[in-house]
Design a protein around this motif. Structure first.
Motif, short mmCIF file in Angstrom:
data_model
loop_
_atom_site.label_atom_id
_atom_site.label_comp_id
_atom_site.label_asym_id
_atom_site.label_seq_id
_atom_site.Cartn_x
_atom_site.Cartn_y
_atom_site.Cartn_z
N ALA A 114 0.83 -1.20 0.00
CA ALA A 114 0.00 0.00 0.00
C ALA A 114 0.86 1.26 0.00
CB ALA A 114 -0.93 -0.01 1.20
N ALA A 115 1.95 1.24 0.77
CA ALA A 115 2.85 2.39 0.81
C ALA A 115 3.45 2.66 -0.56
CB ALA A 115 3.96 2.15 1.84
N GLU A 116 3.84 1.60 -1.25
CA GLU A 116 4.41 1.75 -2.59
C GLU A 116 3.38 2.30 -3.57
OE1 GLU A 116 6.48 -0.98 -6.11
OE2 GLU A 116 5.82 -1.88 -4.22
N GLN A 117 2.19 1.74 -3.54
CA GLN A 117 1.15 2.15 -4.49
C GLN A 117 0.65 3.57 -4.23
OE1 GLN A 117 -1.83 -0.93 -4.26
NE2 GLN A 117 -0.69 -2.31 -5.59
N MET A 118 0.56 3.96 -2.97
CA MET A 118 0.04 5.29 -2.63
C MET A 118 1.14 6.34 -2.53
SD MET A 118 -3.07 4.45 -2.61
CE MET A 118 -3.82 6.01 -2.15
N GLU A 119 2.40 5.90 -2.66
CA GLU A 119 3.55 6.80 -2.58
C GLU A 119 3.59 7.54 -1.25
OE1 GLU A 119 3.16 9.05 -6.29
OE2 GLU A 119 4.71 7.76 -7.13
N VAL A 120 3.53 6.75 -0.18
CA VAL A 120 3.62 7.27 1.18
C VAL A 120 4.64 6.42 1.93
CG1 VAL A 120 1.23 8.04 1.15
CG2 VAL A 120 1.77 5.77 2.06
N SER A 121 4.91 6.77 3.18
CA SER A 121 5.77 5.94 4.01
C SER A 121 4.98 5.45 5.22
CB SER A 121 7.01 6.71 4.48
OG SER A 121 6.65 7.78 5.33
N VAL A 122 5.31 4.24 5.65
CA VAL A 122 4.64 3.64 6.80
C VAL A 122 5.69 2.99 7.69
CG1 VAL A 122 2.91 2.00 7.60
CG2 VAL A 122 2.61 3.10 5.38
N ASP A 123 5.67 3.35 8.96
CA ASP A 123 6.52 2.68 9.96
C ASP A 123 5.68 1.64 10.69
OD1 ASP A 123 8.69 4.27 9.34
OD2 ASP A 123 8.29 5.71 10.94
N TYR A 124 6.26 0.47 10.90
CA TYR A 124 5.60 -0.58 11.67
C TYR A 124 6.32 -0.70 13.02
CZ TYR A 124 4.07 -5.24 13.14
OH TYR A 124 3.56 -6.29 13.85
N LEU A 125 5.57 -0.56 14.10
CA LEU A 125 6.11 -0.66 15.44
C LEU A 125 5.43 -1.79 16.19
CD1 LEU A 125 5.95 3.13 16.50
CD2 LEU A 125 7.68 2.00 15.10
N ASN A 126 6.18 -2.48 17.04
CA ASN A 126 5.59 -3.54 17.86
C ASN A 126 6.45 -3.79 19.09
OD1 ASN A 126 7.59 -4.95 16.03
ND2 ASN A 126 7.04 -6.65 17.38
N PRO A 127 5.85 -4.21 20.19
CA PRO A 127 6.63 -4.59 21.37
C PRO A 127 7.25 -5.97 21.13
CG PRO A 127 4.30 -4.94 21.80
CD PRO A 127 4.40 -4.34 20.42
#
Length: 318
Positions: free
Chosen positions: A57-70
């Motif tokens: 989705a980030a690639e297609q929408m030309e945005v950036s997404v960070d994934y965080l988890n404990p």
């Protein structure tokens, strides 16, 4: 529901002793930056499908997404991650409601700051509304467990084991409770806290079946509990002899469905839980549009009849 407020700001550098993985993205045409926080520990590979969906989705929408988890799944750590994400003033936050009481404060604080929030996976639509999120994308867990229980009841199950590998997540208990209610029995010691270590799961399932020989049905809550249970049934020559349903998909679960060891897997379509929020938040940031209702991504039942349609992508996009 939260109202649209466009936010600008640089990503804050405050770091916690938790794992942070930036997903790949193309050039940011509009400069949108989103953050997703899940409750999944590093050891739970089920989240790989959601990570793949976020990256696509980030690639297609030309945005950036960070994934965080404990890393260990500690919910207090998760709450701090939500606070960290909000302090960076992203264009949107995607978050699971692993425990409403623990996460209520940090999520509502983010909403009050004007950050658009979409909740996914764990939690209920009612909880999402109370938190002020734009909408919830996920599977009604009690309903999914109840649907599984109806199938088990039709097959003649009267005594069951629910293998719960993440018992600290209230949504996991809802799955077992729905299953028990559909069978018309009280939920008691049939639900075991198996943990996620395969050896521990195996030991606890073996012990339960040995001390409860009347058990004629098993519900696992995902690959972490299902795959060790498959091994127990094969080792004890019970595979195919006991009714066995599970949540979620993996290559091992797909093989067990084809072999007749597992009767069904409940697919909550995690790809949609990762993909849709990024698309929706991007359109919300750019054009101010958002669906007016929540989205149920599941449950869907994968059986021997339709496994061929999904097994090739299991663990990657299904």
């Amino acid at each position: 529901m939260a109202l649209k407020r466009l936010m600008q700001g640089a990503v804050a550098g405050a770091a916690l002793a938790v794992s942070v993985a930036a997903l790949p993205a193309t050039a940011q045409a509009e400069g949108e930056h989103f953050v997703m926080i899940s409750h999944g520990p590093d050891s739970d590979t089920w989240w790989n499908t959601i990570k793949n969906a976020l990256a696509l989705a980030a690639e297609q929408m030309e945005v950036s997404v960070d994934y965080l988890n404990p890393p260990t799944g500690d919910l207090a750590d998760m709450a701090r991650l939500v606070e960290q994400a909000a302090s960076s003033n992203p264009d949107g936050i995607i978050v699971t409601i692993a425990d409403f009481n623990v996460l209520q404060g940090p999520i509502t604080d983010a909403v009050r700051k004007g950050i658009p929030v979409i909740t996914i996976n764990s939690g209920t639509q009612e909880q999402s509304d109370e938190l002020g999120a734009l909408l919830h994308i996920g599977q009604p867990e009690y309903d999914a467990g109840y649907g599984a229980g109806l199938r088990a009841k039709e097959a003649g199950v009267t005594n069951f084991l629910c293998v719960n590998h993440y018992i600290t997540n209230p949504a996991s208990v809802e799955r077992c409770q729905g299953f028990a209610d559909a069978l018309g029995v009280e939920l008691g010691d049939q639900m075991i806290d198996s943990g996620i270590d395969p050896t521990e799961v195996t030991t606890k399932v073996e012990a339960y079946l040995r001390t409860h020989p009347e058990t004629n049905g098993i519900l696992a809550l995902g690959p972490n509990s299902a795959e060790p249970t498959i091994q127990v049934l094969e080792d004890n020559r019970m595979a195919g002899e006991i009714f066995f349903g599970t949540f979620d998909l993996s290559a091992g679960i797909a093989e067990a469905i084809k072999a007749g060891t597992i009767n069904f897997a409940i697919d909550q379509q995690p790809f949609l839980q990762g993909y849709l929020p990024v698309v929706l938040l991007t359109n919300y940031a750019r054009y101010g549009v958002i669906p007016s209702s929540d989205i149920n991504s599941g449950p869907g039942f994968v059986t021997e009849e339709n496994i061929a349609l999904v097994e090739e992508l299991a663990g990657e996009y299904r």
